[in-house]
Design an enzyme around this catalytic site. Sequence first.
Site, PDB file in Angstrom:
ATOM      1  N   GLY A   1      -9.928  11.084  29.892  1.00  0.00           N
ATOM      2  CA  GLY A   1      -9.682  12.509  30.153  1.00  0.00           C
ATOM      3  C   GLY A   1     -11.018  13.226  30.255  1.00  0.00           C
ATOM      4  CB  ALA A   2     -14.350  11.743  30.965  1.00  0.00           C
ATOM      5  CB  ALA A   3     -12.711  14.928  35.015  1.00  0.00           C
TER       6      ALA A   3
ATOM      7  NE  ARG B   1      -2.738  22.926  17.855  1.00  0.00           N
ATOM      8  CZ  ARG B   1      -2.786  24.060  17.169  1.00  0.00           C
ATOM      9  NH1 ARG B   1      -1.679  24.612  16.687  1.00  0.00           N
ATOM     10  NH2 ARG B   1      -3.945  24.665  16.950  1.00  0.00           N
TER      11      ARG B   1
ATOM     12  CG  ASP C   1      -7.602  22.183  12.352  1.00  0.00           C
ATOM     13  OD1 ASP C   1      -7.343  23.133  13.112  1.00  0.00           O
ATOM     14  OD2 ASP C   1      -7.038  21.082  12.423  1.00  0.00           O
TER      15      ASP C   1
ATOM     16  CG  ASN D   1      -2.902  19.537  20.344  1.00  0.00           C
ATOM     17  OD1 ASN D   1      -2.833  19.141  19.183  1.00  0.00           O
ATOM     18  ND2 ASN D   1      -3.763  20.473  20.735  1.00  0.00           N
TER      19      ASN D   1
ATOM     20  CG  ASN E   1      -0.235  16.272  26.379  1.00  0.00           C
ATOM     21  OD1 ASN E   1      -0.288  16.243  27.604  1.00  0.00           O
ATOM     22  ND2 ASN E   1      -0.804  17.230  25.673  1.00  0.00           N
TER      23      ASN E   1
ATOM     24  CB  ILE F   1      -8.840  15.152  21.283  1.00  0.00           C
ATOM     25  CG1 ILE F   1     -10.106  14.666  20.571  1.00  0.00           C
ATOM     26  CG2 ILE F   1      -8.900  16.654  21.521  1.00  0.00           C
ATOM     27  CD1 ILE F   1     -11.384  14.768  21.407  1.00  0.00           C
TER      28      ILE F   1
ATOM     29  CG  HIS G   1      -4.723  19.975  15.141  1.00  0.00           C
ATOM     30  ND1 HIS G   1      -5.690  20.891  14.772  1.00  0.00           N
ATOM     31  CD2 HIS G   1      -4.589  20.109  16.488  1.00  0.00           C
ATOM     32  CE1 HIS G   1      -6.128  21.530  15.843  1.00  0.00           C
ATOM     33  NE2 HIS G   1      -5.472  21.078  16.895  1.00  0.00           N
TER      34      HIS G   1
HETATM   35  P1  NAD Z   1      -7.576  19.908  30.606  1.00  0.00           P
HETATM   36  O1  NAD Z   1      -6.311  20.067  31.373  1.00  0.00           O
HETATM   37  O2  NAD Z   1      -8.714  20.805  30.933  1.00  0.00           O
HETATM   38  O3  NAD Z   1      -8.102  18.406  30.725  1.00  0.00           O
HETATM   39  C1  NAD Z   1      -7.278  17.320  30.530  1.00  0.00           C
HETATM   40  C2  NAD Z   1      -7.784  16.173  31.374  1.00  0.00           C
HETATM   41  O4  NAD Z   1      -6.921  15.069  31.146  1.00  0.00           O
HETATM   42  C3  NAD Z   1      -7.780  16.459  32.890  1.00  0.00           C
HETATM   43  O5  NAD Z   1      -9.045  16.184  33.446  1.00  0.00           O
HETATM   44  C4  NAD Z   1      -6.724  15.525  33.416  1.00  0.00           C
HETATM   45  O6  NAD Z   1      -6.997  15.029  34.732  1.00  0.00           O
HETATM   46  C5  NAD Z   1      -6.775  14.416  32.390  1.00  0.00           C
HETATM   47  N1  NAD Z   1      -5.586  13.563  32.373  1.00  0.00           N
HETATM   48  C6  NAD Z   1      -4.294  13.885  32.560  1.00  0.00           C
HETATM   49  N2  NAD Z   1      -3.531  12.794  32.514  1.00  0.00           N
HETATM   50  C7  NAD Z   1      -4.350  11.758  32.264  1.00  0.00           C
HETATM   51  C8  NAD Z   1      -4.152  10.374  32.103  1.00  0.00           C
HETATM   52  N3  NAD Z   1      -2.944   9.822  32.186  1.00  0.00           N
HETATM   53  N4  NAD Z   1      -5.229   9.608  31.867  1.00  0.00           N
HETATM   54  C9  NAD Z   1      -6.463  10.159  31.777  1.00  0.00           C
HETATM   55  N5  NAD Z   1      -6.715  11.458  31.935  1.00  0.00           N
HETATM   56  C10 NAD Z   1      -5.658  12.242  32.171  1.00  0.00           C
HETATM   57  O7  NAD Z   1      -7.199  20.037  29.055  1.00  0.00           O
HETATM   58  P2  NAD Z   1      -8.209  20.226  27.810  1.00  0.00           P
HETATM   59  O8  NAD Z   1      -8.428  21.669  27.578  1.00  0.00           O
HETATM   60  O9  NAD Z   1      -9.366  19.324  27.987  1.00  0.00           O
HETATM   61  O10 NAD Z   1      -7.268  19.698  26.604  1.00  0.00           O
HETATM   62  C11 NAD Z   1      -6.885  18.346  26.537  1.00  0.00           C
HETATM   63  C12 NAD Z   1      -5.960  18.101  25.365  1.00  0.00           C
HETATM   64  O11 NAD Z   1      -6.657  18.328  24.122  1.00  0.00           O
HETATM   65  C13 NAD Z   1      -4.741  19.024  25.301  1.00  0.00           C
HETATM   66  O12 NAD Z   1      -3.604  18.275  24.936  1.00  0.00           O
HETATM   67  C14 NAD Z   1      -5.087  20.012  24.206  1.00  0.00           C
HETATM   68  O13 NAD Z   1      -3.954  20.578  23.612  1.00  0.00           O
HETATM   69  C15 NAD Z   1      -5.844  19.117  23.258  1.00  0.00           C
HETATM   70  N6  NAD Z   1      -6.709  19.813  22.298  1.00  0.00           N
HETATM   71  C16 NAD Z   1      -6.768  19.307  21.027  1.00  0.00           C
HETATM   72  C17 NAD Z   1      -7.580  19.875  20.091  1.00  0.00           C
HETATM   73  C18 NAD Z   1      -7.665  19.313  18.708  1.00  0.00           C
HETATM   74  O14 NAD Z   1      -8.175  19.991  17.819  1.00  0.00           O
HETATM   75  N7  NAD Z   1      -7.232  18.093  18.449  1.00  0.00           N
HETATM   76  C19 NAD Z   1      -8.355  21.006  20.431  1.00  0.00           C
HETATM   77  C20 NAD Z   1      -8.291  21.497  21.717  1.00  0.00           C
HETATM   78  C21 NAD Z   1      -7.449  20.883  22.656  1.00  0.00           C
HETATM   79  C1  LMR Z   2      -6.821  23.990  18.962  1.00  0.00           C
HETATM   80  O1  LMR Z   2      -6.612  23.981  17.744  1.00  0.00           O
HETATM   81  O2  LMR Z   2      -7.626  24.769  19.496  1.00  0.00           O
HETATM   82  C2  LMR Z   2      -6.111  22.988  19.830  1.00  0.00           C
HETATM   83  O3  LMR Z   2      -5.150  22.287  19.112  1.00  0.00           O
HETATM   84  C3  LMR Z   2      -5.581  23.564  21.090  1.00  0.00           C
HETATM   85  C4  LMR Z   2      -4.400  24.474  20.889  1.00  0.00           C
HETATM   86  O4  LMR Z   2      -3.410  24.319  21.624  1.00  0.00           O
HETATM   87  O5  LMR Z   2      -4.454  25.350  20.025  1.00  0.00           O
END
Ligand code: NAD
Ligand code: LMR
Length: 338
Positions: free
Chosen positions: A33-35, A112, A175, A144, A119, A142, A202
């Site tokens: 999900g690096a992009a 979430r 957090d 959600n 997801n 990471i 989370h």
């Molecule tokens: P985003 O939409 O900007 O990026 C997600 C990326 O995942 C995109 O580049 C997309 O092409 C890629 N993707 C989608 N399906 C894929 C697959 N099958 N294989 C590989 N890559 C794939 O979203 P974001 O803002 O980067 O958030 C990503 C996730 O992280 C969300 O689920 C968000 O809720 C979660 N998040 C978690 C935390 C935490 O504290 N754990 C904090 C922030 C966001």
């Molecule tokens: C966060 O805590 O920022 C992430 O889990 C993204 C969200 O949906 O709040």
Amino acid sequence: PNLDDQMVDGSGLNRVGCRAKGGSPGFKVAILGAAGGIGQPLAMLMKMNPLVSVLHLYDVANAPGVTADISHMDTSAIVRGFLGQPQLEEALTGMDLVVIPAGVPRKPGMTRDDLFNINAGIVRTLSEAIAKCCPKAVVNIISNPVNSTVPIAAEVFKKAGTFDPKKLMGVTMLDVVRANTFVAEVMSLDPREVDVPVVGGHAGVTILPLLSQVKPPCSFTQKEIEYLTGRIQNGGTEVVEAKAGAGSATLSMAYAAVKFADACLKGLRGDANIVECAFVASHVTELPFFASKVRLGRCGIDEVYGLGPLNEYERMGLEKAKKELSGSIEKGVTFVKK
Ligand code: NAD
Ligand code: LMR
């Protein structure tokens, strides 16, 4: 012979799947999900980390562009890009650490858990490939809802016969980062000096800051405790609302993800006393997964710490957290079992 000192293949791991002493100095890290919004700054920060020797950037879109861009940074990690499912296995082979920010983020008004339908499938597919290609890698999730995606990954690994509870971690570092920032603000401290344990999970009430255990010791009024607990629990929503439909936390998350990944790599390297909070397989409560402090070492998680003494407010918070967490864990497990 001491198994700890022997490498059995080129992976840098010994027979028991731990990092061998005297193994190569750098680690191989993949970001899935690096992009994305998190993925891009996370890739940049990982490219700056001297512990990383090889950095694999995988996404279903835009991986070549992000890889070309990051690869021009004059730091030592070798960067390779991988686009789409046919290149997933190559992206994962030989990795020491896999960080997963793949998946959709929230929009205002969503929880979430509303992300589960999309997801859950993404995390299942990626976990299946990890089980096949780098079953001994440390995995940082990471995506959600973390309270369900970590049980999903565990269930996939169990099915594949590769589950090692020491290697799977849900990233709850954001957090802790928020809690440190907000407590520092209230107490007029330098946030770098503040350490707030945040346990549970989370999402909403499952995020349980232990303000009675803050370092340096702080004495809060009840009003401050309620303000801080609420702000920490709603930190994600605060960002989602401010971004007004353009996604959720990405930059602070990339910072937190790198802080946690760096701790995992230092543990793998053999550094002592690397302790961070994470959502892991746990016996700390009756639930099978729970976030608490863990000690990171050459095998991943060396020790899961208990919660320590809680005050009455925290004990009440813990009961609420466990109730919600239990359903989210069950939902993840059922998703893979069904
Ligand atoms: P985003 O939409 O900007 O990026 C997600 C990326 O995942 C995109 O580049 C997309 O092409 C890629 N993707 C989608 N399906 C894929 C697959 N099958 N294989 C590989 N890559 C794939 O979203 P974001 O803002 O980067 O958030 C990503 C996730 O992280 C969300 O689920 C968000 O809720 C979660 N998040 C978690 C935390 C935490 O504290 N754990 C904090 C922030 C966001
Ligand atoms: C966060 O805590 O920022 C992430 O889990 C993204 C969200 O949906 O709040």
